[in-house]
Design an enzyme around this catalytic site. Structure first.
Site, PDB file in Angstrom:
ATOM      1  CE  LYS A 113      -4.488  -1.455   1.590  1.00 33.93           C
ATOM      2  NZ  LYS A 113      -5.550  -1.322   2.579  1.00 33.93           N
ATOM      3  CE  LYS A 195      -4.751  -8.262  -2.101  1.00 28.95           C
ATOM      4  NZ  LYS A 195      -5.129  -8.012  -0.773  1.00 28.95           N
ATOM      5  CE  LYS A 198     -13.585  -3.993  -1.484  1.00 22.90           C
ATOM      6  NZ  LYS A 198     -13.860  -3.643  -0.108  1.00 22.90           N
TER       7      LYS A 198
HETATM    8  P1  TYM Z   1     -10.493  -6.522   2.827  1.00 25.65           P
HETATM    9  O1  TYM Z   1     -11.584  -5.524   2.988  1.00 25.65           O
HETATM   10  O2  TYM Z   1      -9.355  -6.193   1.936  1.00 25.65           O
HETATM   11  O3  TYM Z   1     -11.082  -7.881   2.330  1.00 25.65           O
HETATM   12  C1  TYM Z   1     -12.179  -8.484   2.987  1.00 25.65           C
HETATM   13  C2  TYM Z   1     -12.030  -9.994   2.944  1.00 25.65           C
HETATM   14  O4  TYM Z   1     -11.920 -10.441   1.591  1.00 25.65           O
HETATM   15  C3  TYM Z   1     -10.752 -11.246   1.461  1.00 25.65           C
HETATM   16  N1  TYM Z   1     -10.183 -11.011   0.127  1.00 25.65           N
HETATM   17  C4  TYM Z   1      -9.910 -11.975  -0.751  1.00 25.65           C
HETATM   18  N2  TYM Z   1     -10.074 -13.308  -0.694  1.00 25.65           N
HETATM   19  C5  TYM Z   1      -9.713 -14.025  -1.790  1.00 25.65           C
HETATM   20  N3  TYM Z   1      -9.210 -13.464  -2.920  1.00 25.65           N
HETATM   21  C6  TYM Z   1      -9.030 -12.129  -3.019  1.00 25.65           C
HETATM   22  N4  TYM Z   1      -8.558 -11.598  -4.136  1.00 25.65           N
HETATM   23  C7  TYM Z   1      -9.391 -11.320  -1.900  1.00 25.65           C
HETATM   24  N5  TYM Z   1      -9.356  -9.983  -1.661  1.00 25.65           N
HETATM   25  C8  TYM Z   1      -9.840  -9.820  -0.416  1.00 25.65           C
HETATM   26  C9  TYM Z   1      -9.808 -10.770   2.559  1.00 25.65           C
HETATM   27  O5  TYM Z   1      -8.867 -11.768   2.908  1.00 25.65           O
HETATM   28  C10 TYM Z   1     -10.776 -10.482   3.681  1.00 25.65           C
HETATM   29  O6  TYM Z   1     -11.101 -11.669   4.376  1.00 25.65           O
HETATM   30  N6  TYM Z   1      -7.755  -6.100   6.966  1.00 25.65           N
HETATM   31  C11 TYM Z   1      -8.968  -6.674   6.421  1.00 25.65           C
HETATM   32  C12 TYM Z   1     -10.223  -6.204   7.110  1.00 25.65           C
HETATM   33  C13 TYM Z   1     -10.238  -6.409   8.587  1.00 25.65           C
HETATM   34  C14 TYM Z   1     -10.428  -7.645   9.251  1.00 25.65           C
HETATM   35  C15 TYM Z   1     -10.405  -7.328  10.642  1.00 25.65           C
HETATM   36  C16 TYM Z   1     -10.616  -8.945   8.820  1.00 25.65           C
HETATM   37  C17 TYM Z   1     -10.110  -5.430   9.527  1.00 25.65           C
HETATM   38  N7  TYM Z   1     -10.211  -6.000  10.749  1.00 25.65           N
HETATM   39  C18 TYM Z   1     -10.542  -8.312  11.606  1.00 25.65           C
HETATM   40  C19 TYM Z   1     -10.767  -9.934   9.801  1.00 25.65           C
HETATM   41  C20 TYM Z   1     -10.723  -9.610  11.163  1.00 25.65           C
HETATM   42  C21 TYM Z   1      -9.054  -6.276   4.961  1.00 25.65           C
HETATM   43  O7  TYM Z   1      -8.443  -5.348   4.502  1.00 25.65           O
HETATM   44  O8  TYM Z   1      -9.958  -6.967   4.260  1.00 25.65           O
END
Ligand code: TYM
Length: 329
Positions: A113, A195, A198
């Site tokens: 990032k 991967k 967004k």
């Molecule tokens: P975020 O918002 O980027 O993504 C949300 C969830 O989607 C999964 N994910 C994917 N899985 C498979 N292939 C992909 N290309 C892909 N892109 C995203 C992510 O692994 C996630 O499960 N830091 C986290 C949000 C968060 C969180 C937490 C998660 C904040 N606090 C506490 C679990 C527990 C994040 O940025 O997810």
């Protein structure tokens, strides 16, 4: 017996894409029978990248509506916005003081990032994983269902919990990751080495759940493959392997069954059928999502009761933490 606790979250940015769905949310809906489940829309985390205020609020409601549309019934799951429960930020500050700069510097998401946002490498981007640790530890979480990209953040969460427990006794449950075997890392359609995300530059790399069926089919037709026209999974065939994983997630077939389904297909036919399977799997959820987005009063009522329940569950942990470290309660 007391049910164990599940916590997960998703950032309130941009659009929900099929990586978020297949890697994470798809696995959440069936868990509430056996666990206490909390799913948060992490809007504070979203601030680490500069956001348009109106778009941020709209995205937060959109993620909530997708949660519900994809099967998270608010009666059985606690759904809320992170910023509505101040205990997240409070515990995050305390845990900042138990996390080392060296640990945060090793986080690959921070490195990625910061490379993408060179003009805004803010302190929040750096301490992002500590807020995530606070999200999880606040609820004495046992299991965290996420995609593979969150593995390193979960390792850090475990290290911080264990460090705190080693000093003050067993204050936190040490959580385990819960990562699906197929779909944990959905790759971009145009760049299957990276991967699906967004924040990618090209919207054709990513399938959003709110894309129209025609757009979904077009994006799949454009997906990058390779030159040997044979459908099987292999590290040398990242594009085909990714499409096979997507197909197997949305149809419920195993990877082997999915390969068998395309034994007689060329790439053109293969990509069309994967696209059609995704459109078909999404159809019932899309209508429900549209209905929910038109009912802001209902979404607000879900948020209000979700935040109240989450705050009540978080309070005893925060008191225990404060007592342990000597803050007056
Ligand atoms: P975020 O918002 O980027 O993504 C949300 C969830 O989607 C999964 N994910 C994917 N899985 C498979 N292939 C992909 N290309 C892909 N892109 C995203 C992510 O692994 C996630 O499960 N830091 C986290 C949000 C968060 C969180 C937490 C998660 C904040 N606090 C506490 C679990 C527990 C994040 O940025 O997810």
């Amino acid at each position: 017996m007391m049910k164990k606790t599940i916590f997960s979250g998703m950032q309130a940015t941009g659009n929900f894409h099929i990586g978020n769905w297949l890697g994470a949310a798809r696995n959440w809906a069936h868990l509430s029978a056996d666990y206490n489940c909390l799913y948060c829309v992490v809007d504070l985390h979203a601030l680490t990248v500069r956001q348009d205020p109106k778009a941020l609020s709209q995205s937060a409601y959109s993620v909530l509506a997708w949660y519900i549309a994809l099967g998270l019934n608010p009666e059985d799951n606690i759904l809320y916005f992170q910023s509505h429960v101040p205990a997240h930020a409070e515990l995050a500050w305390i845990l900042n003081c138990f996390t080392y700069v060296g640990e945060l510097s090793r986080m690959t998401q921070f490195k990625d990032k910061s490379a993408k946002n060179e003009d805004n490498i803010n302190a929040g981007l750096y301490t992002y994983p500590v807020l995530m640790a606070a999200d999880i530890l606040l609820f004495q979480t046992h299991l965290v269902p996420v995609g593979d990209d969150q593995r390193q953040h979960l390792e850090l969460t475990r290290d911080v919990a264990q460090r705190f427990n080693a000093i003050y006794g067993d204050v936190f449950v040490v959580p385990e990751p819960y990562i699906p075997k197929v779909g944990a890392r959905i790759m971009g359609l145009l760049n299957p080495e990276g991967k699906m995300s967004k924040s990618g530059d090209n919207p054709n790399d990513c399938i959003f759940l709110s894309d129209e069926p025609d757009a979904i089919l077009k994006k799949f037709k454009r997906a990058v493959t390779d030159s040997d026209n044979a459908v099987f999974a292999s590290p040398e065939k990242p594009g085909i392997t990714n499409l096979l994983s997507i197909y197997s997630c949305v149809t419920g077939k195993t990877l082997d069954e999915s390969v068998a389904a395309f034994a007689a297909s060329g790439y053109g036919d293969f990509k069309t059928r994967v696209g059609e399977a995704v459109v078909e799997a999404l159809a019932p959820y899309r209508a429900e999502y549209d209905r929910l987005m038109a009912d802001r009063a209902y979404l607000d009522s879900v948020l209000q009761s979700g935040a109240a329940k989450a705050q009540a569950l978080a309070a005893p942990t925060l008191v225990r933490v404060k007592e342990a470290i000597g803050l007056p309660v």
